[in-house]
Structure formats: C-alpha cells, structure tokens
Enzyme design. Sequence first.
Site, PDB file in Angstrom:
ATOM      1  N   CYS A  39      20.330  49.387  14.068  1.00 31.97           N
ATOM      2  CA  CYS A  39      18.886  49.163  14.019  1.00 31.97           C
ATOM      3  C   CYS A  39      18.611  47.660  13.922  1.00 31.97           C
ATOM      4  O   CYS A  39      19.467  46.892  13.500  1.00 31.97           O
ATOM      5  CB  CYS A  39      18.266  49.849  12.815  1.00 31.97           C
ATOM      6  N   THR A  89      14.217  45.473   3.982  1.00 25.59           N
ATOM      7  CA  THR A  89      14.791  46.722   4.484  1.00 25.59           C
ATOM      8  C   THR A  89      16.312  46.662   4.299  1.00 25.59           C
ATOM      9  O   THR A  89      16.915  45.592   4.415  1.00 25.59           O
ATOM     10  CB  THR A  89      14.362  47.027   5.943  1.00 25.59           C
ATOM     11  N   HIS A 109      11.598  48.269  11.020  1.00 23.03           N
ATOM     12  CA  HIS A 109      13.000  48.700  11.089  1.00 23.03           C
ATOM     13  C   HIS A 109      13.116  49.568  12.346  1.00 23.03           C
ATOM     14  O   HIS A 109      12.855  50.764  12.323  1.00 23.03           O
ATOM     15  CB  HIS A 109      13.338  49.485   9.817  1.00 23.03           C
TER      16      HIS A 109
END
Lengths: 206, 164
Positions: free
Chosen positions: B31, B25, B48
Amino acid sequence: MSSLHRLEEFELDVLKEVGNIGSGNAATALSTLLDKPVDMAVPKVSVVPFEEVAERVGGAEELVMAVFLRVEGEAPGNLFYIMHPVAAKRLLGRLAAMEVEEDLEYSEMELSALSEIGNILAGSYLSSLADLTGLGLSPSVPAVALDMAGAVLSYGLMQYGEMGDAALLIETKFLDAGEQLDGQFFLIPDPDSFAILFQALGVRES
Amino acid sequence: MIQQNVVKVGMADLNVATRGECIRTSGLGSCVGLTLYDPDRKVAGMAHVMLPDSAIAREETFNRAKYADTALPLLIEELEKAGAKIGRLLAKMAGGSQMFASLGKSDSLRIGPRNVESCMQMLDRYGIPLIGEDTGGSHGRTIELDSETGILYVRSVQQGTKEL
C-alpha cells in the site's frame, strides 16, 4: 462484498472444519519434527475488516516472522504461517539443531530453514485439504519476511481489495506452553474459491 | 509538554489533520501512504491507498479511499473543506514495497510499484508537486505527518526513522 456476507452459518462451519483438518495435519507434522506434542486451538473462521486483520497478531506495527505461500490449483488462496520472532528462533534451535541466539538478527541460513519448515507445514495443511476435497492444490515456493504485521498480512488481502473492505480468514493457533513455539496459520481463500470448495465438499449445488 | 493529538488512518482509509495534530498510518506494505500538505494553512491529509485503479472494482459502491485514482480527488475535497487550497498543496508519499520480492514479477505481485506509479500519475494530473518520496524496496513502513511542520516521518524495522 456481497458473496461473503451471503455465507450461511453452516458454510462457515464447513470452512472451520476445513481449517481444522488442514491445521490438524500440520500440527501433527510439526509435532513429528519436534518430537513433542503440539496443541492446537479450535480454528476461527471470520469475515474480518482489513483494518482489523493485523490486530489478530498484535497490531499493524507488531514485528512478526512470516512464511507466505500462494496456494495454487483449483481453489487458489494465500497461506501464512506467522510467528513471534523469538518463537521462530526457538523453533530453529529445536528443529534444525542450529545454535541460535534469541535476538532479531537472522542469517540467510536461518531464513532458509524457516521457509523450509513453513513449506513442510503448509504442504501437510494443503495435502489434507486436497484429500478431503479431491481438488488439486499445491503450495508455491515459500517466501519469508521479518517485518510489520500490517505490511506482511495486507499482501494476502489484495484479492479481496477489488470486492470490498473485508476478507475471510481461516485462522488456527498452535500452542506450546512449555517452550513457546507458538505460531498462527492463516488460510485466506481467494473470493472465487469458496464456491469451488463448497461444491467439492458437496454442501452447495453447482 | 502538551501531548500531540494523533489522527489515525486505517487501511483503505483517509483523513485530515489540523491545528498541530499529527496524522499517521501503520504497517504500509505494498500500500502507499499518500500525503498532502498546505503549509500556509497547516492542514495535512493522508490516504492509505491499497490498489492502483478503481476500474478493477467488482463492487457497485466502493470505498474511494482504497484506489489511487479516486483517493486523491477525495483527499483534495476533504482538505479544501478544512481550508486548504489546491494550488498550495505539496505531496509526499511512502510505501509501495514488494513484501515478498523473491516470489517473482507477475503483475499481481507488482502491486506496490503499480500503486506508486498510479499515485504519481494522479498527482501529475492535478498539478501537485511531489517533494518527498520513500517508496519501493521490500520492507514495511509506518508514516506520520506533522501538520505543524509538514515533516513526514517514515519508520521501518531495519532502517529506523527517516524524515522527508
């Protein structure tokens, strides 16, 4: 995100005009600072899935120079001015009469100058918006970051996170073919700010 | 050399990689990239995570991958479908920055650290050991987990690539 998908075509046009007036004013400010013309593309207003937001500036991992300001007041939101790191250096060279090298190292002084430039541009963006709507809007202290586009922009999407998986962006590109001082403005009004903007502009009943 | 397959995980998304694939990711800011690995079956999962707690959801049906408290159980389910056993899972995570730390410490600005705390609590609740962590700070990260080795690669602009 029911409220976003319920926006009508003419309401998106109204937001486009909001972007047009705000960034038009900011472009004028930039042009005055640079003492040269700055062109501006027609603003784009779109509901963008989180996943695709960073694509607008070259992808989640693209290195960008970002100036971020929180819009405070009656219709809060997030405002970003995003530049390519090299374009940001050129801007400093021209504007702040700084001796700059076109690399990715930024001094404290350069970062501070960039945040001041962001502040001036955002200030003119917001003051024209405030004049147009009669709403009280003011920018927070600016913050700068040189980092991955995904990491930076996702910060402006948090207010949308609890409502869905997309955000509404009002996006304007500044163009300057000669010296490539290009930058991009993103205004991301908070989800609750639309109704207030529309009401202030007289396009929606209270 | 055989090109390794890379499974991508978007924002507020999760996925599973097997058979030597990598899972990745990009551009984590506040995040958190939460990863689970079963070394016995060589099955890797990644979420995520964008927000700490689904209690704040204002939508009727929401994306479970978005919130720390709902992403972990969903990721475990998906890994079990791919042959993993919850008792063998090992966790690593990265992310949870405060991208604009200079702006202050109000609650909405502390979203990164809150995401990290919430992921830790959830791992604790499921009894999954956290064996590697690169969280906090004020920079973005891209992470990639190799399902063959279980190594988590964490890349950032200033610090290059670290292995966890």
